[in-house]
Enzyme design. Structure first.
Site, PDB file in Angstrom:
ATOM      1  N   ILE A  96       0.817  -1.218   0.000  1.00 49.41           N
ATOM      2  CA  ILE A  96       0.000   0.000   0.000  1.00 49.41           C
ATOM      3  C   ILE A  96       0.848   1.264   0.000  1.00 49.41           C
ATOM      4  CG2 ILE A  96      -2.044  -1.049   1.058  1.00 49.41           C
ATOM      5  CD1 ILE A  96      -1.119   0.011   3.761  1.00 49.41           C
ATOM      6  N   ARG A 135       5.303   2.836  -0.553  1.00 45.34           N
ATOM      7  CA  ARG A 135       6.723   2.530  -0.747  1.00 45.34           C
ATOM      8  C   ARG A 135       7.549   3.773  -0.449  1.00 45.34           C
ATOM      9  NH1 ARG A 135       9.771  -1.421  -3.611  1.00 45.34           N
ATOM     10  NH2 ARG A 135       7.837  -2.574  -3.947  1.00 45.34           N
ATOM     11  N   GLY A 136       8.684   3.578   0.223  1.00 42.13           N
ATOM     12  CA  GLY A 136       9.576   4.680   0.551  1.00 42.13           C
ATOM     13  C   GLY A 136      10.996   4.374   0.134  1.00 42.13           C
ATOM     14  N   GLY A 157      12.042   1.144   2.357  1.00 47.48           N
ATOM     15  CA  GLY A 157      11.161   0.008   2.601  1.00 47.48           C
ATOM     16  C   GLY A 157       9.802   0.141   1.956  1.00 47.48           C
ATOM     17  N   THR A 158       8.964  -0.811   2.301  1.00 42.41           N
ATOM     18  CA  THR A 158       7.642  -0.941   1.707  1.00 42.41           C
ATOM     19  C   THR A 158       6.612  -1.101   2.814  1.00 42.41           C
ATOM     20  OG1 THR A 158       8.687  -2.084  -0.153  1.00 42.41           O
ATOM     21  CG2 THR A 158       6.301  -2.252   0.010  1.00 42.41           C
ATOM     22  N   VAL A 159       5.420  -0.551   2.594  1.00 41.41           N
ATOM     23  CA  VAL A 159       4.326  -0.690   3.551  1.00 41.41           C
ATOM     24  C   VAL A 159       3.286  -1.644   2.960  1.00 41.41           C
ATOM     25  CG1 VAL A 159       2.559   0.496   4.905  1.00 41.41           C
ATOM     26  CG2 VAL A 159       4.724   1.656   4.391  1.00 41.41           C
ATOM     27  N   LYS A 195       5.229  -1.751   8.042  1.00 36.69           N
ATOM     28  CA  LYS A 195       6.315  -1.042   7.357  1.00 36.69           C
ATOM     29  C   LYS A 195       7.565  -1.914   7.444  1.00 36.69           C
ATOM     30  CE  LYS A 195       8.689   3.459   7.427  1.00 36.69           C
ATOM     31  NZ  LYS A 195       8.747   4.787   8.120  1.00 36.69           N
ATOM     32  N   ASP A 198       8.838  17.055  10.362  1.00 35.04           N
ATOM     33  CA  ASP A 198       8.399  16.942   8.969  1.00 35.04           C
ATOM     34  C   ASP A 198       6.872  16.958   8.906  1.00 35.04           C
ATOM     35  OD1 ASP A 198       8.677  16.805   6.225  1.00 35.04           O
ATOM     36  OD2 ASP A 198       8.943  14.631   6.161  1.00 35.04           O
TER      37      ASP A 198
END
Length: 277
Positions: free
Chosen positions: A15, A17-18, A21-23, A38, A132
């Site tokens: 759902i 992506r950073g 990593g990936t969520v 995450k 942030d």
């Protein structure tokens, strides 16, 4: 995938992506509820500073998870290659998606600012600055409850210890961060003030065609309320914006002071400036 994570949760679709990593959406076998997982690939962390930030994010999330307007961290799993953080799933849209479609009425904006500032004040009381604050990190769950998310840039502060380092996002970053000086937790108040301005105006208060131009506008901090846009915005709302987007940090409101401001306490109701004394 970590053995403990596979035992406790069924991993579903991606759902998000950073950079590291990936969520995924995941399902708890025990409770029958859905969560967000995450998963961070530690092999992509460039150096010890990245690893330190990752460890700090986990500790900070555990510290601030007690507030209903902060995304809750429930479980952490780790093996040699990955760190997995199982968090509250926020299935609705984020604030970025909402503000990109339209401007908000004052009552609608106050309904966002009140829980957002409550979450920020909660973090500050625990010695944590988010650093942030932006619409992308303001999520909503299926009941439309606001949740402050993504503490990857967060840091600790306390009496006598300020923070350093340029972090944040161009439109929302406070001028003292860009100046290279030490700064305190009021950078979050500035960023929240930018969000409030955008909700009411549909445009950012400090604008540029490039990141450099945006940073220059932020450093000038020349706050304006164009009549064609702000003609129907109350004096109380503009007063609060001036106090949040104040370049002089010593005069800028704290998160607690924002929560006590009449525009917040009245739910965005119009108030005369004489009521603000």
């Amino acid at each position: 995938m970590c053995e403990g994570l596979q035992r406790d949760y069924q991993i579903c679709e991606e759902i998000g992506r950073g950079r590291f990593g990936t969520v995924y959406r995941c399902f708890s076998q025990e409770s029958g509820e859905f969560f967000a997982c995450k998963s961070i690939d530690k092999r992509l962390l460039a150096d010890s500073i990245d690893r330190e930030c990752l460890e700090k994010e986990t500790k900070i999330m555990l510290l601030v998870s007690g507030n209903p307007n902060v995304v809750q961290l429930f479980n952490v799993y780790e093996d040699d290659a990955y760190l997995h953080m199982v968090m509250e799933l926020c299935g609705s849209s984020d604030l970025y998606e909402r503000v990109s479609k339209r401007t908000f009425s004052e009552a609608e904006a106050a309904a966002v600012m009140s829980p957002l500032m409550d979450a920020i004040a909660y973090c500050h009381r625990r010695g944590v600055a988010h650093r942030d604050i932006k619409p992308d990190n303001v999520l909503f769950d299926d009941r439309n409850i606001l949740k402050l998310a993504d503490f990857g840039s967060a840091d600790y502060f306390h009496e006598g210890r300020s923070m350093r380092g340029i972090v944040g996002t161009p439109y929302y970053v406070a001028p003292e961060v860009l100046s290279g000086r030490d700064y305190n937790e009021k950078v979050d108040v500035w960023s929240a003030g930018v969000i409030m301005y955008i909700m009411l105006a549909g445009i950012p208060p400090f604008y540029g065609e490039s990141a450099t131009e945006i940073f220059e506008a932020v450093l000038r901090a020349n706050l304006r309320f164009p009549t064609r846009i702000f003609h129907s915005v109350s004096p109380a709302a503009k007063d609060l914006l001036r106090r949040m987007l104040c370049k002089d940090v010593s005069r800028r409101f704290s998160a607690e002071q924002v929560l006590r401001h009449p525009w917040i306490t009245s739910g965005g109701g119009t108030r005369l400036l004489s009521d603000l004394a």
